[in-house]
Design a protein around this motif. Sequence first.
Motif, PDB file in Angstrom:
ATOM      1  N   ILE B   9       0.865  -1.172   0.000  1.00  0.00           N
ATOM      2  CA  ILE B   9       0.000   0.000   0.000  1.00  0.00           C
ATOM      3  C   ILE B   9       0.902   1.223   0.000  1.00  0.00           C
ATOM      4  CG2 ILE B   9      -1.611   1.338   1.423  1.00  0.00           C
ATOM      5  CD1 ILE B   9      -1.893  -2.289   1.746  1.00  0.00           C
ATOM      6  N   VAL B  12      -1.810   5.798   0.176  1.00  0.00           N
ATOM      7  CA  VAL B  12      -3.248   5.843  -0.107  1.00  0.00           C
ATOM      8  C   VAL B  12      -3.888   7.035   0.602  1.00  0.00           C
ATOM      9  CG1 VAL B  12      -5.440   4.677   0.263  1.00  0.00           C
ATOM     10  CG2 VAL B  12      -3.479   3.391  -0.552  1.00  0.00           C
ATOM     11  N   LYS B  14      -7.554   9.370   0.816  1.00  0.00           N
ATOM     12  CA  LYS B  14      -8.957   9.456   0.438  1.00  0.00           C
ATOM     13  C   LYS B  14      -9.564  10.697   1.075  1.00  0.00           C
ATOM     14  CE  LYS B  14     -12.988   8.670  -0.980  1.00  0.00           C
ATOM     15  NZ  LYS B  14     -13.330   8.669  -2.399  1.00  0.00           N
ATOM     16  N   CYS B  51     -10.833   1.130   0.212  1.00  0.00           N
ATOM     17  CA  CYS B  51      -9.950   1.603  -0.862  1.00  0.00           C
ATOM     18  C   CYS B  51      -9.146   0.442  -1.445  1.00  0.00           C
ATOM     19  CB  CYS B  51      -8.985   2.668  -0.344  1.00  0.00           C
ATOM     20  SG  CYS B  51      -9.774   4.251  -0.083  1.00  0.00           S
ATOM     21  N   MET B  58      -9.992   5.563  -4.364  1.00  0.00           N
ATOM     22  CA  MET B  58      -9.118   6.421  -3.572  1.00  0.00           C
ATOM     23  C   MET B  58      -8.778   7.679  -4.357  1.00  0.00           C
ATOM     24  SD  MET B  58      -5.824   3.972  -3.634  1.00  0.00           S
ATOM     25  CE  MET B  58      -6.415   2.371  -4.058  1.00  0.00           C
ATOM     26  N   GLY B  61      -2.765   7.566  -4.574  1.00  0.00           N
ATOM     27  CA  GLY B  61      -2.060   6.438  -3.976  1.00  0.00           C
ATOM     28  C   GLY B  61      -2.190   5.199  -4.835  1.00  0.00           C
ATOM     29  N   LYS B  62      -1.406   4.185  -4.486  1.00  0.00           N
ATOM     30  CA  LYS B  62      -1.409   2.959  -5.280  1.00  0.00           C
ATOM     31  C   LYS B  62      -1.436   1.748  -4.375  1.00  0.00           C
ATOM     32  CE  LYS B  62       0.672   4.163  -9.681  1.00  0.00           C
ATOM     33  NZ  LYS B  62       1.369   5.466  -9.655  1.00  0.00           N
ATOM     34  N   VAL B  63      -2.043   0.696  -4.851  1.00  0.00           N
ATOM     35  CA  VAL B  63      -2.030  -0.581  -4.134  1.00  0.00           C
ATOM     36  C   VAL B  63      -1.533  -1.640  -5.100  1.00  0.00           C
ATOM     37  CG1 VAL B  63      -3.420  -2.310  -2.956  1.00  0.00           C
ATOM     38  CG2 VAL B  63      -3.984   0.088  -2.676  1.00  0.00           C
ATOM     39  N   SER B  71      -4.971  -0.686  -7.902  1.00  0.00           N
ATOM     40  CA  SER B  71      -5.740   0.508  -7.551  1.00  0.00           C
ATOM     41  C   SER B  71      -6.565   0.945  -8.755  1.00  0.00           C
ATOM     42  CB  SER B  71      -4.806   1.619  -7.085  1.00  0.00           C
ATOM     43  OG  SER B  71      -3.616   1.603  -7.826  1.00  0.00           O
TER      44      SER B  71
END
Lengths: 337, 262, 288
Positions: B9, B12, B14, B51, B58, B61-63, B71
């Motif tokens: 993660i 991130v 939101k 998210c 979100m 950010g990136k997942v 993401s």
Amino acid sequence: MDIGERRKERLDRGIKVRTDGIYALMSLRELSYLTVPRLVFILGILILPLVMPSMYWQRVISIVCIYALLALSFDFLAHFAGLVSLGGAFFIGTGGYIAAILNTSFGLPTIVTIPISTLLGAAICTLLLLPCLPLRGVYFAIVTLMYPLVFARIIEALNIFGGTDGIMGVVSFPNRWVEQYFMLTMVLLFLFGMRRLVNLDIGLVFRAVKDNDQAVRASGMSITHYKAIAVFIASAMGCLGGACLVHIYMWSGISQFALDFSIIPIAATVIGGAGTLVGPILGCFILVPISELLRAFGTLRIVFYSLILVAFIVIRSEGIMVYGQRKYHQFERWVKV
Amino acid sequence: MSDHSILQIQGVTKAFGGILALNGVSFDVHEGEIVGIIGPNGSGKTTLINCITGFIKMTSGKVFFRGRNISGKPAHKIADMGVTRTFQIMRPYYSLPSYKNLIIPLFSPRARRTGGWRGGGKLGDRDTVGIDILEEIGFERDSFVPYKIASTLPTGYLKRLELARCLALKPEIIICDEIFSGLSMSEIASMVPLIERLQMDGITLLMIEHRLRELFRVANRVIVLNFGEKVIEGIPEQIMADEQVREVYFGSEEVEEVMSHA
Amino acid sequence: MDILIYGTINSIALALMALGFALVYGISRVPNFAHGALYVVSGFITWSFVRAAGLNYLVSIILAMVITGVIGALIYQFVLIRVRGMAISEIIASYAIGLAILEGFRWWGFKGMTYTLPVFLEGSTDIAGIPVDFHRLLVVGIGGVVVAFLWLFTHYTRIGLALRGMAQDERAALMLGIDSDFMAVVAMAFGSMLAGLAAVLLLPLGNIVVEAGYNVLILAIAVCIVGGLGSWVGAVLAAFLIGFIQILTVMYWGAHYQMVVALLAIIFTLILKPSGLFGQQKELEERV
């Protein structure tokens, strides 16, 4: 007896050995307990055209069947897939116009136009409704209510497909017996098909989409995908009805987008018993003939079934079918507390 | 960035309107570990889950899941990859019996790919698999519990049903949203070994919790969130001793209790 | 220039039609699909007072509005209250009532013959070279006054504030001692009176026909959806948007497209942005 001293006791009758959904039939009596109502229903429907007094009433049966298909489609969408569609007329109109065009412009016979317009119509309806599928409850209801109106107005404005005159000269069924038995068979086929479908695994998925769409997404399934399948099945029933209607009246026009086709199936569903699939069909068999009797009074029949609908909604009726099923499966008695 | 991290993660964020529910939260989850996320009410824990699993989009950010950016993908695609979640408010398919509840996840594309039970897809096939999974998760097979309508189940079984729904997908990672909350002491006592067994089966768990004592028993690592930001990350002992965490949870009796036991 | 003038008149007319619907939905979350029927009812009552009973025009207008308001309140009190909160049933029930009223009129012989109401002021004037009759000017004036009145009413009077409180959070309003069912009846009565007002203002411009009921319903829904359900300011803005687009399409393509514009506006708004162009409800787009 005072109300405080007694209560109503409900006891199951019928099959002794059973658990949810699984029965062990122990005797002929138990077998008939399950099959007789179904047999009576099927035979009753198949005998109907033979006992009708006149051509006019035989024609009414075909019309009842068209409404029955629509009501079935409404009930399935609303109570098994969670999509309340007020646009039954949209399905009828799409199926009807496709059948009429295929017949008059391409000269295809009835036996070809009906299957094609059912499938093609369902595909078109599904594609057009696809962007609306993420909408919830009221919004989906409003948008589906608008679809038939906008198509009627567009046909009128662009003067396509015969404009306000409609498309005339569509061939009819070979004879009235073919017409009636075809319609009745279709209703029975779809009825028992749908009853089977909602208990299949994919039917459970539809019901899950209605109950809790978030959990369905969390299970790795696209809800839009399953809603689209449900809409396809429902609109196929509506389009089939529309195609048959066009062949029965030998004419297709913008009145097929009229409100009758949206409101009667809903009224029939509410009266017959929502979520039972059989109920809406029974509702049509009651409501449409009464409405035909009132045909002499013109639009009064719309007033009549609107008021019946309101009455059933106001008294929060469970519907004829649910009531009947309860009475059949259980007996009630008062017991002293 | 170690190569055995299963979920990454990165930053991130939101925003709901003008309010930052999450502000640049970053951490890694490694293969096979149990990571706990704690924090006071409103610290953004559930938002973080939503998210990650794609239920809300979100802001930035990136997942990454196994190195692939997930993401912005729709929720069902993420679940299809094996990132499953439970819900804090359990809403089973109320009208269906418990084992029929599992038909839905078992019908999903992922379960059909991964299930070892594709014996022609006959009717009733999925029922058997469903009952097997329920037994695994603590529904007694011979009792009437798996056949009861889901709306009549007590909370403990509903939480298990949520886990069973994830298990039916043959998940790689289960993200639990407060799986212990609302349970009685005895229900928790039977839930803890279940969690441990899932870990032994090779499933990675990311757990959001309010019940710190139970979480600290099972978790390998704990992350503390407050006001949408990561306060600290570390092994449970480290967290319990940390001054900042005491500040975040100032006044919370349970923490005091847990801390004093430590 | 003529686009500007006709567009403004058309927009005000749309806003008048839609305000009642927006008010009822905004306060009690009841989508009143009998709105169009109430519009026609009001026109018919006025007509029967003026033409059949020979009453004074102003008196009959006021009577008609009051009666329409009472009918609306009755519809709520005896039908809609039973399905309160079940949005789909509310739509079906109110729509069925509207259908019963409109088709009842049609059956009663309310077609074929022309039913007209007299205009308030005869004659016309020129604005920048375009003839505009006095009645249309009056519609614009009264429309503006109504919007202003509504704004003042909901911001400065006790009952208005209670209505707004209920619109924002019904439970909180209940806890503060606001009787939500009574307020919903009041809102419904107000909404119906606004439908009646719109009818007596706009019907003198044409004939009283049953179809007007359906068209008014569709236009009201279009305006409210585009503006965002539950937002009055949005509704007024949306009325101007749709009003001008309608005039433009009518001028360049033909009168047939007037309703098509409204219907497509509903469909496209719902597909692209269900909360409406000016709505503040985010919950529709993002809900878990």
